[in-house]
Design a protein around this motif. Structure first.
Motif: not given
Length: 282
Positions: A68-81
């Motif tokens: 992830k770029e600096l300041g960007k977050k991993l999301t729950i939607q990404e984890i679920t996918k």
């Protein structure tokens, strides 16, 4: 080498991050040959970049890498996918790790726990988690491989190195005196003090240098107490100062000698033809 106080910068290149996780999993699973990158560009990867088998439990682990770029977050939607995408992978994965360069997020950890089943545990490794693992002793060679620019081999560069330790000394297993000592060593590059060891009492602000093996007279300027000096010089000669103390991981040392041995040492001093002006008591 102590990196506990340093914040490791996240790896920005996706391929480097995948290789880092591959090397980390080889250590974690104790399986240097059985942890592999999954496929190449254009092939179906089923949400897995790295996979391998634990040598002890024989369970299969899968890792999905998310840079992830600096300041960007991993999301729950990404984890679920990603968890849904693992269904087509063979063999069945027992532990699924989503490793990211993003910061730790409690909500993501909770989401991973909720997505876990009796057949597969889902874990999120944030960058803080990865950095903490890399600082553990068994991962030291992986840390050096990807962050070698952080370290200098003082023995090659010709620098004097050392560290502060705590040394408790006494007799018959009873520790009476405690010291905070700086123990260091010059290198073979120094033109005047090649391979000389240094000892300094941090509280008394006294120091001396000594060879190995050491004698009492070598450290008398640093350790003023005659009783303790006799014990400390025996400690110096009982350990590998360079490997076990200066470059070792331990910072607390304990050493005692039999009281009878100490009395014999003092008796030998009295028999010595050399006069001594020291008056320290046993």
């Amino acid at each position: 080498m102590n990196v506990d106080s340093h914040q490791l910068p996240p790896i920005e290149d996706e391929k480097d991050f995948e290789h880092l996780l591959k090397d980390m999993m080889r250590v974690r699973l104790k399986n240097s040959d059985g942890v592999l990158l999954n496929g190449t560009g254009g092939q179906a990867q089923y949400s897995i970049d790295v996979f391998g088998r634990d040598r002890d439990t024989l369970e299969w682990f899968g890792v999905q890498c998310k840079v992830k770029e600096l300041g960007k977050k991993l999301t729950i939607q990404e984890i679920t996918k990603e968890v849904a995408g693992i269904a087509g992978f063979n063999p069945a994965i027992s532990t699924y790790i989503i490793a990211t360069t993003a910061k730790r997020d409690t909500k993501l950890q909770q989401a991973a726990a909720a997505l876990s089943t009796n057949q597969m545990q889902v874990i999120v490794w944030s960058w803080e988690d990865i950095a903490d693992i890399l600082k553990e002793n068994e991962y030291r060679h992986v840390l050096m491989k990807y962050y070698h620019r952080f370290f200098v081999d003082a023995r090659l560069m010709g620098n004097t190195v050392g560290k502060v330790i705590t040394l408790q000394v006494g007799t018959d297993g009873r520790y009476i005196s405690g010291y905070h000592l700086f123990i260091g060593k010059t290198t073979s590059h120094d033109p005047h003090f090649k391979n000389t060891y240094i000892i300094a009492d941090m509280f008394s602000k006294t120091m001396d240098n000594f060879p190995v093996p050491a004698f009492e007279s070598d450290i008398e300027s640093a350790i003023r107490n005659r009783h303790d000096r006799k014990i400390i010089v025996r400690w110096i000669n009982s350990v590998n100062i360079e490997d076990e103390v200066i470059y070792g991981d331990e910072r607390e040392f304990y050493y005692s000698i039999p009281h009878r041995t100490l009395l014999e040492d003092f008796a030998m001093d009295e028999d010595s033809p050399e006069d001594s002006e020291e008056t320290d008591e046993i």
